[in-house]
Write a protein that holds these residues in place. Sequence first.
Motif, short mmCIF file in Angstrom:
data_model
loop_
_atom_site.label_atom_id
_atom_site.label_comp_id
_atom_site.label_asym_id
_atom_site.label_seq_id
_atom_site.Cartn_x
_atom_site.Cartn_y
_atom_site.Cartn_z
N GLU A 156 41.06 31.65 53.07
CA GLU A 156 41.17 31.03 51.76
C GLU A 156 39.78 30.77 51.19
O GLU A 156 38.83 30.51 51.92
CB GLU A 156 41.90 29.70 51.89
N VAL A 158 44.26 35.12 51.30
CA VAL A 158 44.44 36.50 51.71
C VAL A 158 44.59 36.54 53.22
O VAL A 158 44.14 35.63 53.92
CB VAL A 158 43.26 37.41 51.29
N GLY A 188 48.57 34.59 48.46
CA GLY A 188 48.59 33.51 47.48
C GLY A 188 47.58 33.75 46.38
O GLY A 188 46.38 33.66 46.60
N LEU A 189 48.07 34.07 45.20
CA LEU A 189 47.20 34.36 44.06
C LEU A 189 46.27 33.21 43.74
O LEU A 189 46.60 32.04 44.01
CB LEU A 189 48.06 34.65 42.82
N PRO A 190 45.11 33.49 43.13
CA PRO A 190 44.22 32.41 42.71
C PRO A 190 44.92 31.50 41.70
O PRO A 190 45.62 31.97 40.81
CB PRO A 190 43.06 33.14 42.03
N GLY A 191 44.71 30.20 41.88
CA GLY A 191 45.28 29.24 40.95
C GLY A 191 45.30 27.84 41.52
O GLY A 191 44.94 27.62 42.67
N ALA A 196 42.74 30.53 46.56
CA ALA A 196 43.37 31.83 46.73
C ALA A 196 43.44 32.13 48.22
O ALA A 196 42.53 31.74 48.98
CB ALA A 196 42.57 32.93 46.02
N ASP A 205 38.19 33.67 42.27
CA ASP A 205 38.77 34.90 41.73
C ASP A 205 38.07 36.13 42.30
O ASP A 205 38.72 37.12 42.68
CB ASP A 205 38.69 34.92 40.21
N ASP A 243 47.36 40.13 49.99
CA ASP A 243 47.65 38.92 49.23
C ASP A 243 48.49 37.94 50.06
O ASP A 243 49.46 38.32 50.70
CB ASP A 243 48.42 39.30 47.96
N LEU A 289 40.95 41.89 48.61
CA LEU A 289 41.99 42.92 48.52
C LEU A 289 41.38 44.32 48.56
O LEU A 289 41.91 45.21 49.23
CB LEU A 289 42.82 42.73 47.25
N TYR A 347 39.04 36.71 45.95
CA TYR A 347 40.37 37.29 46.06
C TYR A 347 40.34 38.80 45.77
O TYR A 347 40.87 39.60 46.54
CB TYR A 347 41.32 36.58 45.10
N ALA A 348 39.69 39.18 44.67
CA ALA A 348 39.63 40.59 44.29
C ALA A 348 38.88 41.42 45.34
O ALA A 348 39.36 42.50 45.73
CB ALA A 348 38.95 40.74 42.92
#
Length: 133
Positions: free
Chosen positions: A124, A115, A99-102, A113, A84, A97, A91, A87-88
């Motif tokens: 990733e 980017v 692919g959102l974290p998950g 995630a 997480d 983006d 950005l 990813y933050a």
Amino acid sequence: MLDHTGIVVTDLDKARRFYDAIAKPLGLMTADNGPDAFLLGRSPTEYPYLWIGRLIPSYWVEGSRPGINQMHVAFAAKTKAAVDAFYATALEAGGKDNGLPGPRKGADQYYGAFVLDPDGNNIEACYRGPDAV
């Protein structure tokens, strides 16, 4: 196993800001590798590492240029929180983006995630483990 890999970038300063930012949540660091490149890894002398620079590799075929063949690099994260944070910060550092974290469908115990770096390479961070879902 990975020994090293590398990507060619168009703007070394922009790339350095981006990779400096994502290194921290992954427990990595960047280090100079001459005036035209830097390394991303656990230390400047430990393998594996990612070479990032503006030098044209001798193995490139005619017509190659930064970003023409999108590269994918996945970094191992120690926790979902590190994914997480990756990813933050990516950005915030100019990444886009991808692919959102998950959790990822079809990948058991996998949390990731994606980017795009400033040159469009798919970067990733992923965590594998029982609490990844």
